[in-house]
Design an enzyme around this catalytic site. Structure first.
Site, mmCIF file in Angstrom:
data_model
loop_
_atom_site.group_PDB
_atom_site.id
_atom_site.type_symbol
_atom_site.label_atom_id
_atom_site.label_comp_id
_atom_site.label_asym_id
_atom_site.label_seq_id
_atom_site.Cartn_x
_atom_site.Cartn_y
_atom_site.Cartn_z
ATOM 1 N N ILE A 258 0.831 -1.209 0.000
ATOM 2 C CA ILE A 258 0.000 0.000 0.000
ATOM 3 C C ILE A 258 0.869 1.264 0.000
ATOM 4 C CG2 ILE A 258 -2.149 -0.933 0.908
ATOM 5 C CD1 ILE A 258 0.391 0.814 3.134
ATOM 6 N N LYS B 186 4.085 1.809 1.797
ATOM 7 C CA LYS B 186 4.876 2.210 2.969
ATOM 8 C C LYS B 186 6.253 2.715 2.574
ATOM 9 C CE LYS B 186 5.029 -1.448 5.463
ATOM 10 N NZ LYS B 186 4.407 -2.296 4.435
ATOM 11 N N THR B 187 6.909 1.992 1.681
ATOM 12 C CA THR B 187 8.252 2.406 1.266
ATOM 13 C C THR B 187 8.200 3.722 0.507
ATOM 14 O OG1 THR B 187 8.970 0.094 1.140
ATOM 15 C CG2 THR B 187 10.301 1.730 -0.024
ATOM 16 N N PHE B 188 7.225 3.864 -0.362
ATOM 17 C CA PHE B 188 7.040 5.099 -1.120
ATOM 18 C C PHE B 188 6.835 6.281 -0.183
ATOM 19 C CE2 PHE B 188 3.652 7.663 -3.459
ATOM 20 C CZ PHE B 188 4.572 8.436 -4.155
ATOM 21 N N LYS C 240 15.070 -0.300 7.401
ATOM 22 C CA LYS C 240 14.086 -1.333 7.046
ATOM 23 C C LYS C 240 14.580 -2.574 7.782
ATOM 24 C CE LYS C 240 10.844 -3.308 4.336
ATOM 25 N NZ LYS C 240 9.433 -2.937 4.281
ATOM 26 N N GLY D 47 8.262 -0.465 8.917
ATOM 27 C CA GLY D 47 7.900 -1.816 9.304
ATOM 28 C C GLY D 47 7.777 -2.726 8.093
ATOM 29 N N GLY E 152 4.951 -5.213 6.084
ATOM 30 C CA GLY E 152 3.542 -5.560 6.001
ATOM 31 C C GLY E 152 2.678 -4.612 6.812
ATOM 32 N N ASN F 184 -2.649 7.413 0.835
ATOM 33 C CA ASN F 184 -1.912 7.108 -0.386
ATOM 34 C C ASN F 184 -2.863 6.454 -1.384
ATOM 35 O OD1 ASN F 184 0.316 6.821 -2.117
ATOM 36 N ND2 ASN F 184 0.674 4.730 -1.413
ATOM 37 N N HIS F 185 -3.115 7.140 -2.484
ATOM 38 C CA HIS F 185 -4.136 6.697 -3.443
ATOM 39 C C HIS F 185 -3.564 5.631 -4.375
ATOM 40 C CE1 HIS F 185 -7.370 9.555 -2.416
ATOM 41 N NE2 HIS F 185 -6.357 10.283 -1.971
#
Length: 239
Positions: free
Chosen positions: A16, A18-20, A40, A119, A121, A178-179
């Site tokens: 979804i 997270k990294t972005f 990470k 995190g 997941g 975040n779309h």
């Protein structure tokens, strides 16, 4: 000298953004004048290049960070297969140890003004037979930023995750919409609902909305985030 800041980034699910969003935060903190590093701690899914095992998420964080940590600090546990960490760790004979991560985080704080810890997941992903990523967040004692992947079903996921964060005694410093689904209907209404509920129940502000990007551009996304407000919240949490 100011005490270094840090935060824990979690999400409503896997894949979804997270990294972005973590990368966008890193760019935003750098623009705010902070030396920003990323961790990470547990990464599942590796590829080999020049005899070195690497992870794509960790690579993206390094590219966005103004302080790049040594790989052994940034990702103390790099697992090869892209699957649930505790399952892969058992197959690869690795023990995912929270104390090791806490020690790496303590070291990272000596090298930067702020450390973004991403995190793996969702908020409760098992690391071993008795501990999960929520236990990791508690052990680190960090305020949490929640990334909500805006798609059908996200309202319940967001509210449940926020409740789980609060149940562990952690501060929800804010959330990011975040779309991930550009075709989502009633996106504005979904954001408004989550915004109102999280503000009322957890006093957690909406830090920003990131439009669907293809390809993803964390540097541009950083401009949509209220970095100043987040920094103020993180500093207040230290008092």
């Amino acid at each position: 000298m100011s005490t270094p800041l840090s935060l824990f980034v979690t999400g409503t699910d896997t894949e979804i953004g997270k990294t972005f969003v973590s990368a966008a935060l890193l760019h935003g903190f750098a623009r705010h004048g902070l030396r920003a590093a990323a961790m990470k701690p547990v990464a599942a899914g590796a590829y080999e290049r020049d005899g070195v095992w690497r992870n794509e998420d960790a690579d993206q964080l390094d590219a966005a960070a103004s302080v790049v940590l040594p790989p052994e600090l940034r990702t103390p546990f790099l697992l090869k297969a892209p699957a649930a960490p505790h399952i892969v760790a058992a197959h690869e004979h690795v023990t995912l140890d929270i104390d090791t991560i806490v020690a790496c985080h303590r070291d990272a704080l000596t090298r930067a003004d702020i450390v973004v810890v991403e995190g793996v997941g969702g908020f409760r992903v098992p690391l071993n037979d008795t501990q999960d990523t929520a236990d990791l967040a508690v052990a680190l004692g960090l305020p949490v930023v929640l990334v909500v992947g805006m798609r059908l079903g996200c309202i319940s996921h967001a509210l449940l995750t926020a409740d789980a964060i609060a149940a562990r005694g952690l501060t929800l410093a804010g959330w990011v919409a975040n779309h991930v689904d550009p075709a989502m209907t009633y996106a504005d209404e979904n954001v408004a609902t989550i915004r109102d509920w999280l503000a009322r129940e957890h006093r957690a502000p909406l830090l920003g909305r990131i439009a669907h990007m293809a390809p993803a551009d964390p540097e541009s996304a950083a401009a949509t985030l209220d970095i100043a407000a987040l920094v103020d919240t993180l500093r207040a949490a230290q008092r």
